[in-house]
Scaffold this active site. Structure first.
Site, PDB file in Angstrom:
ATOM      1  CE  LYS A 124      15.132   1.293  11.624  1.00  0.00           C
ATOM      2  NZ  LYS A 124      15.679   1.012  10.289  1.00  0.00           N
ATOM      3  CG  ASP A 164      17.589  -1.757  11.393  1.00  0.00           C
ATOM      4  OD1 ASP A 164      17.994  -1.279  10.322  1.00  0.00           O
ATOM      5  OD2 ASP A 164      18.112  -1.446  12.488  1.00  0.00           O
TER       6      ASP A 164
END
Ligand code: NDP
Length: 445
Positions: A124, A164
């Site tokens: 991430k 995201d």
């Protein structure tokens, strides 16, 4: 497995990283029995190794505003685990981004990606940059500066970032353009790409569609169906949009959407033109929740409130982490909600999850429910490797099957003696076993 000792050591090393520590505790609590039954996991130090990221890159991102002001943001890439495939996970641009949040998201991504049945590790990244109110040129300059650092540590076979919160098609375009220039190669290094330059059909819809496919499987275990059911959704970003569209396709009614300042309740249902209207507002960077209630007088705006107080059959939180607390969970259960499917990552607090499990309602955790997004990213990677594009029906069919398979894995590992399916446990155990066994095969690294 001595869970408290492991958590104590982790807390000492990472004090105050509450989201990360919360995510690790939740996973460890649900795999403790499996680890105890398989002592080789402990002797290989799997737990201590799986809960820490492989490495973290931290860098500054200087960029120029349109008026010439110099800005500096902080950015990160957390490469968590690549036992089963290249690192894979989104980039988040939001002022709340910090290392704790990215480590929690990276950790969750490891198990989510494992569940997808595709060969992808977990990662991430992101920045505390706020895209809201910025011009396209400012977004472009920020993305280019971000990629000037990131490009060294990513690659189609190494680490494949995606979007995201705050990172959609526009940002992926600017990031990809810069990568291409620096690396001098046109390759599947990012997913969520434009359809004309390597993107996959259905990727924008995939997380929302997948969440609804998963909810449908959950309902089917109780002999129920989406048709005729009422749904409470939060947020109205990428995930909520896809979910709202698919719920309508299946004959359900969407009662709510929300933003950080409150929620909209539309008793007639949010569908068709109303969804198009919301998309237009979103595309023009406007606040979407309040204008909706002006445009459609049957809808009401509840300032400062969350949608979990309305009567609904199914709730799909699609906004952000910890947006549904214990009181919200109690409200939902009292109002007869039979199913909660987490479209967002960790939207329910641990106390809220406890309420759902105690009351034995269907509860699907984010890492299973929203895995359709990264699954379709995986399908995008496959198409890039093969240098071809599948039609939308093909991608949607594969996505649907993956969501069914993930559901089946949760049922296999999460069904209790009394027949109740604990999806949290099922998802964590299924995701963990694949990664842990791969780590054992590959030795201590
Ligand atoms: P978006 O940025 O597109 O949308 C987020 C939405 O939530 C926006 O409507 C935003 O409103 C709203 N929102 C933000 N904070 C709050 C809050 N505190 N209360 C209510 N609403 C809020 O993000 P995505 O839809 O892409 O992602 C949503 C969640 O799903 C995240 O947890 C993400 O990690 C997860 N996820 C996303 C995937 C994807 O493919 N996009 C894949 C898997 C998980 P506003 O714009 O007004 O701030």
């Amino acid at each position: 497995m001595d869970l408290e000792r492991i958590m104590h050591n982790l807390e000492k090393k990472h004090p105050g990283e509450s989201e990360y520590l919360q995510a690790v505790r939740e996973v460890l609590e649900s795999i403790v029995e499996v680890v105890n039954e398989n002592p080789h996991f402990e002797s290989a130090g799997i737990i201590e190794r799986i809960i820490e990221p492989d490495r973290i890159f931290v860098f500054k991102v200087p960029w120029l505003s349109d008026d010439g002001t110099v800005n500096v943001n902080l950015a990160y890439r957390v490469q968590f685990n690549n036992a089963i495939g290249p690192y894979k996970g989104g980039l988040r641009f939001h002022p709340s981004v910090n290392l704790s949040i990215l480590k929690f998201l990276g950790f969750e991504q490891v198990f989510k990606n494992s569940l997808t049945t595709l060969p992808m590790g977990g990662a991430k990244g992101g920045s505390d940059f706020d895209p809201k109110g910025k011009s396209d040129d400012e977004i472009m300059r920020f993305c280019q500066s971000f990629m000037l650092e990131l490009w060294r540590v990513i690659g189609a076979e190494t680490d494949v970032p995606a979007g995201d919160i705050g990172v959609g098609g526009r940002e992926i375009g600017f990031l990809y353009g810069m990568y291409k220039k620096l690396a001098r190669e046109h390759t599947g290094v990012l997913t969520g790409k434009g359809i004309n330059w390597g993107g996959s059909l259905i990727r924008p819809e995939a997380t929302g569609f997948g969440s609804v496919y998963f909810a449908r499987e959950m309902l089917a275990t109780k002999g129920e169906d989406i048709k005729g059911k009422t749904f409470a959704l939060s947020g109205f970003g990428n995930v909520a949009w896809g979910a709202a569209t698919k719920i309508n396709d299946f004959g359900g009614k969407v009662l709510t959407i929300s933003g950080p300042d409150g929620y909209i309740y539309d008793p007639e249902g949010i569908s068709g033109d109303k969804i198009e209207y919301l998309l237009e507002l979103r595309a023009s960077n406007q606040d979407i929740v309040k204008p909706y209630s002006y445009e459609y007088p049957e809808a009401k705006f509840y300032q400062g409130k969350r949608p979990w107080e309305v009567k609904c059959d199914v709730a799909i939180p699609c906004a952000t982490q910890n947006e549904l607390n214990k009181e919200d969970a109690e409200n939902l259960v009292e109002n007869g909600c039979i199913c909660v499917a987490e479209g967002a990552n960790m939207p329910s607090t641990p106390a809220a999850v406890e309420v759902f499990l105690e009351n034995k309602i269907l509860f699907g955790p984010g890492k299973a429910v929203n895995a359709g997004g990264v699954s379709t990213s995986g399908l995008e990677m496959s198409q890039n490797s093969m240098k071809l594009n599948w039609p939308a029906e093909e991608v949607d069919k594969r996505l649907h099957q993956i969501m069914k398979d993930i559901h089946q894995a949760c049922v296999e590992y999460g069904t209790r003696e009394d027949g109740y399916i604990n999806y949290v446990k099922g998802a964590n155990i299924a995701g963990f076993l694949k990664v842990a066994n791969a780590m054992i095969d590959q030795g201590v690294l």
